[in-house]
Design a protein around this motif. Sequence first.
Motif, mmCIF file in Angstrom:
data_model
loop_
_atom_site.group_PDB
_atom_site.id
_atom_site.type_symbol
_atom_site.label_atom_id
_atom_site.label_comp_id
_atom_site.label_asym_id
_atom_site.label_seq_id
_atom_site.Cartn_x
_atom_site.Cartn_y
_atom_site.Cartn_z
ATOM 1 N N ALA A 435 -39.411 21.279 28.744
ATOM 2 C CA ALA A 435 -40.447 22.057 29.424
ATOM 3 C C ALA A 435 -39.935 23.411 29.918
ATOM 4 O O ALA A 435 -40.726 24.300 30.213
ATOM 5 C CB ALA A 435 -40.998 21.261 30.617
ATOM 6 N N HIS A 436 -38.619 23.580 30.008
ATOM 7 C CA HIS A 436 -38.073 24.829 30.542
ATOM 8 C C HIS A 436 -38.359 25.987 29.592
ATOM 9 O O HIS A 436 -38.371 25.818 28.366
ATOM 10 C CB HIS A 436 -36.561 24.680 30.758
ATOM 11 N N LYS A 437 -38.593 27.160 30.158
ATOM 12 C CA LYS A 437 -38.961 28.315 29.321
ATOM 13 C C LYS A 437 -37.818 28.746 28.387
ATOM 14 O O LYS A 437 -38.059 29.429 27.382
ATOM 15 C CB LYS A 437 -39.388 29.489 30.199
ATOM 16 N N ARG A 438 -36.583 28.318 28.689
ATOM 17 C CA ARG A 438 -35.443 28.661 27.830
ATOM 18 C C ARG A 438 -34.928 27.430 27.080
ATOM 19 O O ARG A 438 -33.753 27.358 26.727
ATOM 20 C CB ARG A 438 -34.329 29.279 28.676
ATOM 21 N N THR A 439 -35.847 26.509 26.820
ATOM 22 C CA THR A 439 -35.427 25.218 26.241
ATOM 23 C C THR A 439 -34.708 25.361 24.901
ATOM 24 O O THR A 439 -33.742 24.641 24.626
ATOM 25 C CB THR A 439 -36.637 24.263 26.110
ATOM 26 N N ALA A 440 -35.137 26.292 24.052
ATOM 27 C CA ALA A 440 -34.493 26.463 22.747
ATOM 28 C C ALA A 440 -33.032 26.881 22.921
ATOM 29 O O ALA A 440 -32.127 26.339 22.266
ATOM 30 C CB ALA A 440 -35.244 27.501 21.924
ATOM 31 N N GLU A 441 -32.785 27.846 23.817
ATOM 32 C CA GLU A 441 -31.415 28.308 24.076
ATOM 33 C C GLU A 441 -30.566 27.185 24.689
ATOM 34 O O GLU A 441 -29.384 27.035 24.359
ATOM 35 C CB GLU A 441 -31.427 29.480 25.049
ATOM 36 N N ILE A 442 -31.197 26.403 25.569
ATOM 37 C CA ILE A 442 -30.474 25.317 26.250
ATOM 38 C C ILE A 442 -29.983 24.284 25.240
ATOM 39 O O ILE A 442 -28.810 23.895 25.238
ATOM 40 C CB ILE A 442 -31.375 24.648 27.314
ATOM 41 N N HIS A 443 -30.885 23.855 24.352
ATOM 42 C CA HIS A 443 -30.514 22.833 23.363
ATOM 43 C C HIS A 443 -29.527 23.388 22.336
ATOM 44 O O HIS A 443 -28.643 22.668 21.863
ATOM 45 C CB HIS A 443 -31.769 22.275 22.691
ATOM 46 N N GLN A 444 -29.673 24.653 22.028
ATOM 47 C CA GLN A 444 -28.718 25.286 21.102
ATOM 48 C C GLN A 444 -27.324 25.312 21.733
ATOM 49 O O GLN A 444 -26.317 25.008 21.077
ATOM 50 C CB GLN A 444 -29.178 26.717 20.784
ATOM 51 N N LYS A 445 -27.267 25.658 23.008
ATOM 52 C CA LYS A 445 -25.983 25.694 23.715
ATOM 53 C C LYS A 445 -25.385 24.295 23.824
ATOM 54 O O LYS A 445 -24.167 24.113 23.656
ATOM 55 C CB LYS A 445 -26.178 26.286 25.124
ATOM 56 N N LEU A 446 -26.234 23.313 24.053
ATOM 57 C CA LEU A 446 -25.763 21.928 24.182
ATOM 58 C C LEU A 446 -25.156 21.436 22.868
ATOM 59 O O LEU A 446 -24.115 20.750 22.861
ATOM 60 C CB LEU A 446 -26.914 21.021 24.623
ATOM 61 N N GLU A 447 -25.783 21.801 21.746
ATOM 62 C CA GLU A 447 -25.238 21.427 20.438
ATOM 63 C C GLU A 447 -23.871 22.095 20.213
ATOM 64 O O GLU A 447 -22.937 21.485 19.677
ATOM 65 C CB GLU A 447 -26.211 21.850 19.330
ATOM 66 N N GLU A 448 -23.780 23.337 20.668
ATOM 67 C CA GLU A 448 -22.525 24.084 20.527
ATOM 68 C C GLU A 448 -21.411 23.428 21.352
ATOM 69 O O GLU A 448 -20.275 23.270 20.874
ATOM 70 C CB GLU A 448 -22.756 25.522 21.004
ATOM 71 N N ILE A 449 -21.735 23.018 22.575
ATOM 72 C CA ILE A 449 -20.760 22.345 23.445
ATOM 73 C C ILE A 449 -20.292 21.044 22.796
ATOM 74 O O ILE A 449 -19.094 20.734 22.759
ATOM 75 C CB ILE A 449 -21.378 22.033 24.830
ATOM 76 N N ALA A 453 -16.585 20.092 21.602
ATOM 77 C CA ALA A 453 -15.940 18.950 22.261
ATOM 78 C C ALA A 453 -15.447 17.939 21.230
ATOM 79 O O ALA A 453 -14.369 17.341 21.393
ATOM 80 C CB ALA A 453 -16.909 18.287 23.231
ATOM 81 N N ARG A 454 -16.226 17.756 20.157
ATOM 82 C CA ARG A 454 -15.813 16.823 19.099
ATOM 83 C C ARG A 454 -14.474 17.270 18.477
ATOM 84 O O ARG A 454 -13.618 16.446 18.162
ATOM 85 C CB ARG A 454 -16.884 16.741 18.015
ATOM 86 N N LYS A 455 -14.348 18.585 18.316
ATOM 87 C CA LYS A 455 -13.103 19.106 17.736
ATOM 88 C C LYS A 455 -11.917 18.856 18.662
ATOM 89 O O LYS A 455 -10.772 18.773 18.220
ATOM 90 C CB LYS A 455 -13.251 20.605 17.468
ATOM 91 N N GLN A 456 -12.217 18.734 19.964
ATOM 92 C CA GLN A 456 -11.168 18.482 20.951
ATOM 93 C C GLN A 456 -10.894 16.993 21.146
ATOM 94 O O GLN A 456 -10.040 16.603 21.935
ATOM 95 C CB GLN A 456 -11.580 19.088 22.306
#
Length: 549
Positions: A435-449, A453-456
């Motif tokens: 529902a957050h107005k920046r939801t696309a950026e949030i989920h994109q950042k979460l995938e990046e994290i 993390a998997r590489k670590q």
Amino acid sequence: MLRSNIQPDRLTLPYVLKSVAGLVDCYLGRVIHGVIVKIGMEFDSFVRVSLVDMYVKGELLGCALQMFDESPERNKLGSILLWNVLINGCCRVGDLKKATELFEAMPKRNVGSWNSLINGFMRDGEVDRARELFDRMPEKNVVSWTTMVTGYSQNGHHEKALSMFSKMLEMGVKPNDLTVVSALSACAKIGALEAGVQIRKYLSSNGFRLNKAIGTALVDMYAKCGNVESASRVFGMTKERDLRTWSVMIWGWAIHGCFQQAFEYLDKMKSKGVKPDGVVFLAILTACSHSGQVDKGLSFFDSMRLDYSIEPTTKHYALIVDLLGRAGRLDEALSFIKSMPLDPDIVIWGALFCACRAHKNTEIAEFASQRLLQLEPKHPGGYVFLSNIYAGVGRWEDVERVRTSMKNRGAEKDPGWSYIEVDSQVHRFVAGDRAHKRTAEIHQKLEEITRSARKQGYTPETEWVLHNIEEEEKEDALGSHSEKLALAFALISTSPKTTVRIVKNLRVCGDCHSMMKYASRMNEREIVLRDIKRFHHFKDGICSCGDYW
């Protein structure tokens, strides 16, 4: 005075009646009412108001209403105080319908009339009706604003409480100590550190004294917003300290896992001649539980009873169960419960249950679950705990059986949410939030994290998902936990090196705990996460809890 044959007058009797109201001695009140009738003072306006107030505070609303109905001056313009006292009395006993009827029937109202009814609605949880009345007020004073700030905070509307406080300052209304304490309490509840710091700056620049009430509220705010060092500094600056001030500081050390400081401050408190109470021992036992100090905890529990004659409550017993359970001493915890002089409640069985999950003891977990559901068949905790246990050992048929039973009995699980404050604005996330107005950026950042993390070496801990679904779907479910969404939002919204502070309403799951450790190292950030149990300070891939939680 009566024995000396000196007759009381209209100035004496209100003080006598006020003392009776303070004692809440209804029999004595009726006796004095009889004396007032005998000496012919019952129709004096001062005495009449005091009589109504006495009956109101003794919760004899019928007597108060009768006195009001028999008052010849009730419809005169000067009778506002009499009306206000009765309206306040109706609000005290929860009769808001009668309070509203009286309010609407008043020949004239003052600010106190509005404040009394607004406070009544707030005490009853009717926040929207209180706000409607507040907005209708022709004139507002500091009590009006304070009633709204305090009411919002006490009803869990902490963001609205802070918004109301800000608006109050914008309108040029100077808050009193109670307003400030309520606003700081709202900051503490949602972890709004920036707002709390701004309030402290306002206090410093407007001549507020760091008295006992404000000092304690500031210590509490800093501790619960994750800055226990600032809490300690304010505590040192607060010269007027009472038992509550000490207990708030000890609690602060305890929930941050700083058990040595908690013990040290307990010793300091006692050296100042302040005797600990049951609340202080709750804080000390919490510190022991979070740090694995089992023997210390048991020693403090004994000292509480033997040295201070404080009878343990169910909360103290629950902490001992938690203390033993976290350490894996489940049989001892169960024996302790069985030997208790009090009947164990859902909190005690819940503490044992959580320990069973951590140590994967299905047998004791099932026993504790049965006790939980016997006590409260509709409480979701028992079902959630048991399904967690079964999921952890892969007993999926049992998971579905428990969840079906939970649904049939109408027990609903509390949704998980997390708060995070960015640029003095509080953002709220729920699990799976889009529902957050920046939801696309949030989920994109979460995938990046997650990828980084998997590489670590990070591997999603899918046993924390309760459904028997494919591994990929389990990973997706874990990825939408509210604290992870809050983390991703913080990383795209704040500058590098800024500390991330998150508040969660439930206990953080193992997977999110693991992810936070990786994220703190990869992003070179300190992440402070407050869950329902304690604080976790993540830095350079390590958590302050030492993974003992």
